[in-house]
Scaffold this active site. Structure first.
Site, PDB file in Angstrom:
ATOM      1  N   TYR A 113       0.829  -1.204   0.000  1.00  0.00           N
ATOM      2  CA  TYR A 113       0.000   0.000   0.000  1.00  0.00           C
ATOM      3  C   TYR A 113       0.865   1.256   0.000  1.00  0.00           C
ATOM      4  O   TYR A 113       1.867   1.335   0.720  1.00  0.00           O
ATOM      5  CB  TYR A 113      -0.903   0.034   1.238  1.00  0.00           C
ATOM      6  N   ARG A 115      -0.578   4.601   0.710  1.00  0.00           N
ATOM      7  CA  ARG A 115      -1.748   5.418   1.023  1.00  0.00           C
ATOM      8  C   ARG A 115      -1.522   6.359   2.195  1.00  0.00           C
ATOM      9  O   ARG A 115      -2.373   7.198   2.481  1.00  0.00           O
ATOM     10  CB  ARG A 115      -2.951   4.520   1.308  1.00  0.00           C
ATOM     11  N   ARG A 173      -9.177  -4.092   9.089  1.00  0.00           N
ATOM     12  CA  ARG A 173      -7.924  -4.309   8.375  1.00  0.00           C
ATOM     13  C   ARG A 173      -6.786  -4.124   9.376  1.00  0.00           C
ATOM     14  O   ARG A 173      -6.416  -2.993   9.713  1.00  0.00           O
ATOM     15  CB  ARG A 173      -7.762  -3.318   7.218  1.00  0.00           C
ATOM     16  N   ALA A 232     -17.296 -19.261   3.218  1.00  0.00           N
ATOM     17  CA  ALA A 232     -17.908 -20.289   2.385  1.00  0.00           C
ATOM     18  C   ALA A 232     -19.077 -20.986   3.069  1.00  0.00           C
ATOM     19  O   ALA A 232     -19.886 -21.643   2.406  1.00  0.00           O
ATOM     20  CB  ALA A 232     -16.848 -21.313   1.981  1.00  0.00           C
ATOM     21  N   ASP A 262     -17.456  -6.761  -0.380  1.00  0.00           N
ATOM     22  CA  ASP A 262     -18.129  -5.549  -0.856  1.00  0.00           C
ATOM     23  C   ASP A 262     -19.315  -5.909  -1.739  1.00  0.00           C
ATOM     24  O   ASP A 262     -20.377  -5.295  -1.656  1.00  0.00           O
ATOM     25  CB  ASP A 262     -17.148  -4.675  -1.638  1.00  0.00           C
TER      26      ASP A 262
END
Length: 345
Positions: A113, A115, A173, A232, A262
């Site tokens: 990342y 960011r 996260r 699952a 999402d």
């Protein structure tokens, strides 16, 4: 229809989107010579998929005054999302990230990342259009935004309760939290939302809640609708009247797991906008997640409404034997733009 008569926005999504670089070949990031450019962001993913299905979706965010910011606004807008309330930051860059082709669940998977100090991390109540956030039937938020900066966390706190339905995906996260204990703030945000999505695994990792979906509901009794995702195995939903609804996930030939959560949220929200029964909302969530699981990128066109409705109406025995592979959504055209009114969860 004049501008004053325009139908209201169905879903407003607030959060950071980044330019994603996907490897052209398998292997370590150190060995990959070229990448394909895409877009990625939990909240913008939800907006894009909803817009692709015909819902009126708006994305509110902040990007840099740079080429990557241009790409994000243009690419997300191309899905039919209203991007007119995305602000430009002349001093901070648009976030980007690179990832390998492997599944995120494997140890071999790499994500890099870039960011820190991004334009989106500078979002605040002072520089964000709060009226645009309040204008939708549903306001969709995520815990990722809360981790970006104190101002972003304050913004989330301020907009809780300001839309007819506030949807919140915990989206824990670990890499975004310097001290994992700080992530418990996500539990407080979830308690203020009307509709909450949380993974069984992330509830344990972020909040220390063990014992399965029922234990999570006991710790989160406030939301009118709580959806506990079990990968699952399926998902379980709880409503304000004490109802408990469990739907297994169909068998899916997974191409890539990125973006499935999402898409599940988008499918559930779409069915919520249509005022479908809770069990049907779970099945639509599974189907929309399956559309993303069967493509290599973060985004996929969802199944048409007619196709999804037929599959969601299957008898339990037929649903439990449903097997979906790549290309399964391409059997029918996209539906027309919906006009149903939302009901509170």
């Amino acid at each position: 229809m004049t501008s004053s008569e325009q139908a209201p926005t169905d879903v407003v999504a607030l959060g950071e989107s980044m330019v994603t670089f996907l490897p052209a070949t398998a292997g370590r990031l150190a060995d990959v010579a070229s990448f394909d450019r895409g877009i990625g962001g939990a909240e913008s993913n939800v907006a894009c998929v909803l817009a692709a299905a015909g819902h009126r979706a708006r994305w509110v965010s902040r990007v840099g005054a740079d080429g990557f910011g241009d790409h994000l606004v243009e690419a997300i807008g191309a899905y039919g999302v209203d991007v007119s309330h995305v602000r430009r930051d002349p001093a901070r860059p648009t976030g980007i990230y690179f990832r390998t082709a492997g599944d995120r669940a494997t140890d071999a998977h790499e994500v890099a990342y870039y960011r820190a100090g991004s334009a989106a991390s500078a979002m605040s109540a002072a520089n964000t259009d709060l009226d645009a956030l309040r204008s939708g039937r549903v306001l969709h938020l995520s815990g990722i935004t809360a981790a970006l900066s104190p101002d972003c966390l304050d913004l989330l706190r301020r907009v809780m309760g300001t839309a007819p339905v506030v949807s919140f995906d915990v989206n824990f996260r670990p890499g975004l939290w310097a001290d994992p204990a700080d992530a418990r703030v996500l539990l407080d945000l979830a308690r203020s939302a009307d509709l909450v999505f949380v993974g069984e695994d992330e509830a344990e990792e972020a909040f220390g809640i063990t014992g399965g979906p029922d234990a999570i509901r006991a710790a989160l009794p406030e939301p009118a609708l709580l959806v506990v995702k079990r990968g699952a195995e399926g998902a379980v939903a709880y409503d304000a009247e004490g109802g408990r609804y469990e739907e297994p996930a169909p068998r899916v030939d997974v191409v890539a797991a990125v973006g499935a959560g999402d898409a599940f949220a988008a499918g559930f929200l779409s069915a919520t906008l249509r005022a479908l029964p809770v069990a049907a909302r779970l099945r639509h969530g599974h189907l929309w997640a399956a559309s993303t699981l069967t493509v290599p990128g973060d985004l996929a066109v969802p199944p048409s409404r007619a196709h999804a409705d037929r599959l969601a109406a299957l008898e339990p025995a037929a649903w439990e034997t449903l097997h979906l592979g790549p290309g399964w959504t391409a059997t029918e055209p996209l539906p027309e733009r919906p006009a149903e009114e939302v009901r509170t969860p």
